[in-house]
Design an enzyme around this catalytic site. Structure first.
Site, mmCIF file in Angstrom:
data_model
loop_
_atom_site.group_PDB
_atom_site.id
_atom_site.type_symbol
_atom_site.label_atom_id
_atom_site.label_comp_id
_atom_site.label_asym_id
_atom_site.label_seq_id
_atom_site.Cartn_x
_atom_site.Cartn_y
_atom_site.Cartn_z
ATOM 1 N N HIS A 18 0.846 -1.202 0.000
ATOM 2 C CA HIS A 18 0.000 0.000 0.000
ATOM 3 C C HIS A 18 0.887 1.262 0.000
ATOM 4 O O HIS A 18 0.644 2.197 -0.744
ATOM 5 C CB HIS A 18 -0.858 0.071 1.276
ATOM 6 N N LYS A 42 -16.543 -5.771 3.867
ATOM 7 C CA LYS A 42 -15.655 -6.219 4.941
ATOM 8 C C LYS A 42 -16.115 -5.491 6.194
ATOM 9 O O LYS A 42 -15.474 -4.537 6.636
ATOM 10 C CB LYS A 42 -14.209 -5.860 4.611
ATOM 11 N N ARG A 92 -2.182 -5.701 -8.348
ATOM 12 C CA ARG A 92 -1.162 -6.711 -8.102
ATOM 13 C C ARG A 92 -1.104 -7.702 -9.254
ATOM 14 O O ARG A 92 -0.237 -7.651 -10.088
ATOM 15 C CB ARG A 92 -1.437 -7.446 -6.787
ATOM 16 N N SER A 130 -3.005 -7.449 3.074
ATOM 17 C CA SER A 130 -3.180 -7.367 4.522
ATOM 18 C C SER A 130 -3.443 -8.761 5.091
ATOM 19 O O SER A 130 -2.997 -9.086 6.196
ATOM 20 C CB SER A 130 -4.353 -6.445 4.858
HETATM 21 P P1 ADP Z 1 -6.252 -5.713 0.528
HETATM 22 O O1 ADP Z 1 -6.650 -6.297 -0.802
HETATM 23 O O2 ADP Z 1 -4.845 -5.985 0.915
HETATM 24 O O3 ADP Z 1 -7.263 -5.895 1.631
HETATM 25 P P2 ADP Z 1 -7.155 -2.993 0.360
HETATM 26 O O4 ADP Z 1 -8.592 -3.235 0.221
HETATM 27 O O5 ADP Z 1 -6.708 -2.253 1.574
HETATM 28 O O6 ADP Z 1 -6.213 -4.221 0.238
HETATM 29 O O7 ADP Z 1 -6.616 -2.322 -0.954
HETATM 30 C C1 ADP Z 1 -6.498 -0.977 -1.212
HETATM 31 C C2 ADP Z 1 -5.795 -0.796 -2.543
HETATM 32 O O8 ADP Z 1 -4.425 -1.135 -2.414
HETATM 33 C C3 ADP Z 1 -6.330 -1.680 -3.666
HETATM 34 O O9 ADP Z 1 -6.285 -0.930 -4.865
HETATM 35 C C4 ADP Z 1 -5.335 -2.800 -3.735
HETATM 36 O O10 ADP Z 1 -5.274 -3.395 -5.007
HETATM 37 C C5 ADP Z 1 -4.056 -2.060 -3.411
HETATM 38 N N1 ADP Z 1 -3.037 -2.925 -2.895
HETATM 39 C C6 ADP Z 1 -3.093 -3.715 -1.812
HETATM 40 N N2 ADP Z 1 -1.926 -4.381 -1.652
HETATM 41 C C7 ADP Z 1 -1.120 -3.989 -2.673
HETATM 42 C C8 ADP Z 1 0.205 -4.344 -3.074
HETATM 43 N N3 ADP Z 1 0.912 -5.253 -2.411
HETATM 44 N N4 ADP Z 1 0.715 -3.743 -4.178
HETATM 45 C C9 ADP Z 1 -0.033 -2.858 -4.866
HETATM 46 N N5 ADP Z 1 -1.286 -2.500 -4.548
HETATM 47 C C10 ADP Z 1 -1.822 -3.053 -3.469
#
Ligand code: ADP
Length: 164
Positions: A18, A42, A92, A130
């Site tokens: 992130h 969620k 990703r 996460s």
């Molecule tokens: P998660 O899928 O880990 O629960 P979130 O809902 O918090 O993540 O995702 C918020 C944004 O961050 C989304 O656009 C997600 O694709 C992106 N994101 C999460 N992890 C990564 C990563 N390792 N690399 C690039 N983008 C990421």
């Protein structure tokens, strides 16, 4: 014109993946709003919204144009109300694509002036989420290459070995 971007997510908790997207976005826009979305998909996270915001603030303390916020509602409405012009999302693998595509098209219908920009993940964070952090930490594994150092101990305290 001040160009404002929104980086939305659950951030439960924020990972180095992130943070990579946030810091790259902060270089491209005048202001970045990192928004913890508490949504129906969620409903209950591991960390409270206040804790997640605190983690993000500590991890972005050296980025003066990053502001941390939370929102419980339609992302398209939030973006418009803050005068932002773009939603920036990290991509990703192919697995992220379908859902992100659907969300981007929906937001485009709701607010045609708001663009969704996909930023490709750095290769070292391609696998990182996460839930990976929580799984590894829950079994007592080393999370130092997954999360920023300033929040590592707080995460271990909460979900380290058996705490999950
Ligand atoms: P998660 O899928 O880990 O629960 P979130 O809902 O918090 O993540 O995702 C918020 C944004 O961050 C989304 O656009 C997600 O694709 C992106 N994101 C999460 N992890 C990564 C990563 N390792 N690399 C690039 N983008 C990421």
């Amino acid at each position: 014109m001040r160009r404002i971007a929104v980086c939305p997510g659950s951030f439960d908790p924020i990972t180095l993946g992130h943070l990579d997207i946030i810091s790259r976005t902060a270089k491209m826009f005048d202001k970045v709003l990192v928004v913890v979305m508490s949504n129906y998909r969620k409903p209950k996270g591991t960390f409270t919204v206040a804790e997640r915001m605190d983690f993000i603030k500590r991890c972005t303390a050296d980025m003066p144009n990053v502001i941390v916020d939370s929102y419980d509602g339609l992302l398209a409405e939030y973006v418009e109300s803050r005068g932002a012009i773009a939603i920036v999302k990290g991509l990703r693998a192919v697995s992220d694509f379908e859902d992100e595509f659907k969300q981007a098209l929906t937001n485009k219908i709701l607010r045609p002036n708001v663009e969704t920009i996909f930023m490709v993940s750095s290769s070292e964070y391609m696998f990182l989420s996460s839930s990976v952090v929580k799984e590894v930490c829950g079994y007592g594994g080393d999370i130092s290459t997954f999360v920023p150092e300033v929040i590592r101990e707080d995460i271990i305290k909460r979900i380290g070995k058996g705490g999950i």
